[in-house]
Motif scaffolding. Sequence first.
Motif, short mmCIF file in Angstrom:
data_model
loop_
_atom_site.label_atom_id
_atom_site.label_comp_id
_atom_site.label_asym_id
_atom_site.label_seq_id
_atom_site.Cartn_x
_atom_site.Cartn_y
_atom_site.Cartn_z
N LYS A 172 0.98 -1.27 0.02
CA LYS A 172 0.22 -0.10 -0.08
C LYS A 172 0.80 1.40 0.03
O LYS A 172 0.66 2.30 -0.68
CB LYS A 172 -0.89 -0.01 1.24
N GLN A 173 1.89 1.30 0.85
CA GLN A 173 2.78 2.35 1.00
C GLN A 173 3.62 2.51 -0.44
O GLN A 173 3.69 3.81 -0.79
CB GLN A 173 3.87 2.10 2.01
N LEU A 174 3.95 1.47 -1.10
CA LEU A 174 4.77 1.45 -2.11
C LEU A 174 4.10 1.93 -3.55
O LEU A 174 4.46 3.03 -4.21
CB LEU A 174 5.45 0.11 -2.62
N VAL A 175 2.96 1.60 -3.40
CA VAL A 175 1.88 1.91 -4.56
C VAL A 175 1.41 3.51 -4.39
O VAL A 175 1.47 4.16 -5.54
CB VAL A 175 0.48 1.13 -4.45
N THR A 176 1.23 3.77 -3.34
CA THR A 176 0.84 5.17 -3.13
C THR A 176 2.04 6.13 -3.50
O THR A 176 1.87 7.24 -3.93
CB THR A 176 0.51 5.40 -1.43
N GLN A 177 3.16 5.72 -2.81
CA GLN A 177 4.30 6.56 -3.38
C GLN A 177 4.46 6.54 -4.92
O GLN A 177 4.82 7.66 -5.34
CB GLN A 177 5.66 6.07 -2.65
N PHE A 178 4.46 5.32 -5.49
CA PHE A 178 4.49 5.46 -6.85
C PHE A 178 3.59 6.17 -7.61
O PHE A 178 3.94 6.93 -8.55
CB PHE A 178 4.44 3.85 -7.28
N GLU A 179 2.30 6.26 -7.36
CA GLU A 179 1.42 7.11 -7.74
C GLU A 179 1.77 8.56 -7.70
O GLU A 179 1.23 9.40 -8.50
CB GLU A 179 0.00 6.69 -7.34
N SER A 180 2.08 8.88 -6.51
CA SER A 180 2.38 10.11 -5.99
C SER A 180 3.50 10.56 -7.12
O SER A 180 3.67 11.74 -7.71
CB SER A 180 2.90 10.42 -4.75
N LEU A 181 4.47 9.77 -7.19
CA LEU A 181 5.62 10.18 -8.14
C LEU A 181 5.07 10.08 -9.71
O LEU A 181 5.64 11.26 -10.35
CB LEU A 181 6.49 9.06 -8.16
N GLU A 182 4.10 9.49 -10.20
CA GLU A 182 3.79 9.51 -11.43
C GLU A 182 3.24 10.80 -11.48
O GLU A 182 3.30 11.50 -12.62
CB GLU A 182 2.80 8.36 -11.62
N GLU A 183 2.22 11.27 -10.60
CA GLU A 183 1.54 12.55 -10.71
C GLU A 183 2.42 13.70 -10.71
O GLU A 183 2.30 14.70 -11.52
CB GLU A 183 0.44 12.62 -9.53
N SER A 184 3.66 13.65 -9.92
CA SER A 184 4.31 14.77 -9.99
C SER A 184 5.13 14.91 -11.11
O SER A 184 5.38 16.06 -11.59
CB SER A 184 5.44 14.60 -8.68
N MET A 185 5.68 13.77 -11.63
CA MET A 185 6.34 13.56 -12.92
C MET A 185 5.78 14.18 -14.09
O MET A 185 5.98 14.95 -14.90
CB MET A 185 7.05 12.47 -13.19
N GLN A 186 4.38 13.66 -14.20
CA GLN A 186 3.54 14.21 -15.31
C GLN A 186 3.08 15.55 -15.29
O GLN A 186 3.13 16.14 -16.29
CB GLN A 186 2.27 13.20 -15.21
N LYS A 187 3.12 16.17 -14.02
CA LYS A 187 2.76 17.50 -13.55
C LYS A 187 4.24 18.36 -14.27
O LYS A 187 3.81 19.44 -14.89
CB LYS A 187 2.37 17.79 -12.39
N GLU A 188 5.29 17.95 -13.81
CA GLU A 188 6.60 18.54 -14.20
C GLU A 188 6.63 18.51 -15.74
O GLU A 188 7.33 19.50 -16.22
CB GLU A 188 7.77 17.81 -13.34
N ASN A 189 6.60 17.37 -16.22
CA ASN A 189 6.69 17.15 -17.69
C ASN A 189 5.75 18.30 -18.58
O ASN A 189 5.80 18.34 -19.79
CB ASN A 189 6.52 15.66 -18.25
N ARG A 190 4.50 18.43 -18.12
CA ARG A 190 3.69 19.41 -18.84
C ARG A 190 4.38 20.95 -18.84
O ARG A 190 3.65 21.61 -19.42
CB ARG A 190 2.37 19.20 -18.05
N ARG A 191 5.17 20.83 -18.06
CA ARG A 191 5.83 22.39 -18.03
C ARG A 191 7.14 22.61 -18.75
O ARG A 191 7.96 21.86 -18.57
CB ARG A 191 6.32 22.98 -16.50
N GLU A 192 6.92 23.34 -19.94
CA GLU A 192 7.97 23.46 -20.86
C GLU A 192 9.28 23.82 -20.07
O GLU A 192 9.23 24.91 -19.34
CB GLU A 192 7.76 24.25 -22.06
N LYS A 193 10.53 23.09 -20.50
CA LYS A 193 11.73 23.47 -19.96
C LYS A 193 12.53 24.11 -20.88
O LYS A 193 12.42 23.89 -22.23
CB LYS A 193 12.40 22.32 -19.62
#
Length: 307
Positions: free
Chosen positions: A69-90
């Motif tokens: 439960k902890q690992l999946v929650t952390q993974f989903e949080s990471l996915e959301e963070s990365m997707q949000k970050e990647n939507r911002r142009e660098k």
Amino acid sequence: MTIRHLKIFLAVAESGKMSLAAEQLFITQPSVSQAIRELEEHYQTLLFERLSKKLYITEDGKKLYVTAKQLVTQFESLEESMQKENRREKLRIGGTITLGSGILSRVVRDLRAEQPDLDIYSYMNNTQIIEQKLLNMELDVGIVEGRVKSRDLVSIPLIDDMLVLACGQNHLFFGRHTLFINELNGHDFVKREPGSGTRELFENFIVRHGLDIHTVFEESTPDSIKNAIQINNCMAVISIRLLEKEIQNGEMYVFTGPHKEWNRHFSFVYHKDKYLTDSILRLKEIVSSYNDAEEIRKLPGGKLVDS
């Protein structure tokens, strides 16, 4: 064992049925059964008791549930963070030291004002290193005063610049209207580090005119070069853009080079395979807007002439 295995395990543990877990995850029931079986084989333990077509989680299953439960929650949080970050142009901008000490900060300021959601990273070094980082795709664009050598890079001149020979107010050449090139022989100089476009141009000048100068300092920043000029009475060839205040205050005196051979450009450089985004194209326009060389050339000084 993968995150997919853990997600299936959690769905089974929480629903109590493989059929329900399959529906929730939009996969087949055999896929659910296989994933649970692979987990049990991996950990060499039974995760569910199967009694009367019902599933009961075992003690080992309960232990796995907490961690999964902890690992999946952390993974989903990471996915959301990365997707949000990647939507911002660098946009990664490389600028040479001369440019970085002059207009680069203003260029970045102007671009950020227009595009506040753009994630901008700026890096400053000499032409040689900026060129290598562009080739390695570590930078998106570069603004350099030196000549790039790789045929894989596109170089577009945008800003006029001019090198001058500078000396401090205590130097014997200070205030002269004319200085002959051969009078430079034997004098102390501060030079830029290897890889600098300014150094390359000056060293070509030395060879072309057969000069024998004395290099006392080798520096990589404008402030250290200015210190060598003012404190140690050295001379230097440097961009006039870096000396506007000192010239106007009478702290330094400059000589323009002969036959305009010290005239040069700041160039906008990128890899030939680079996709030019709207942000890159707008950056190019902003850089072009700083082409104010005519005003800079009006600063007082003397002339360096052939002997």
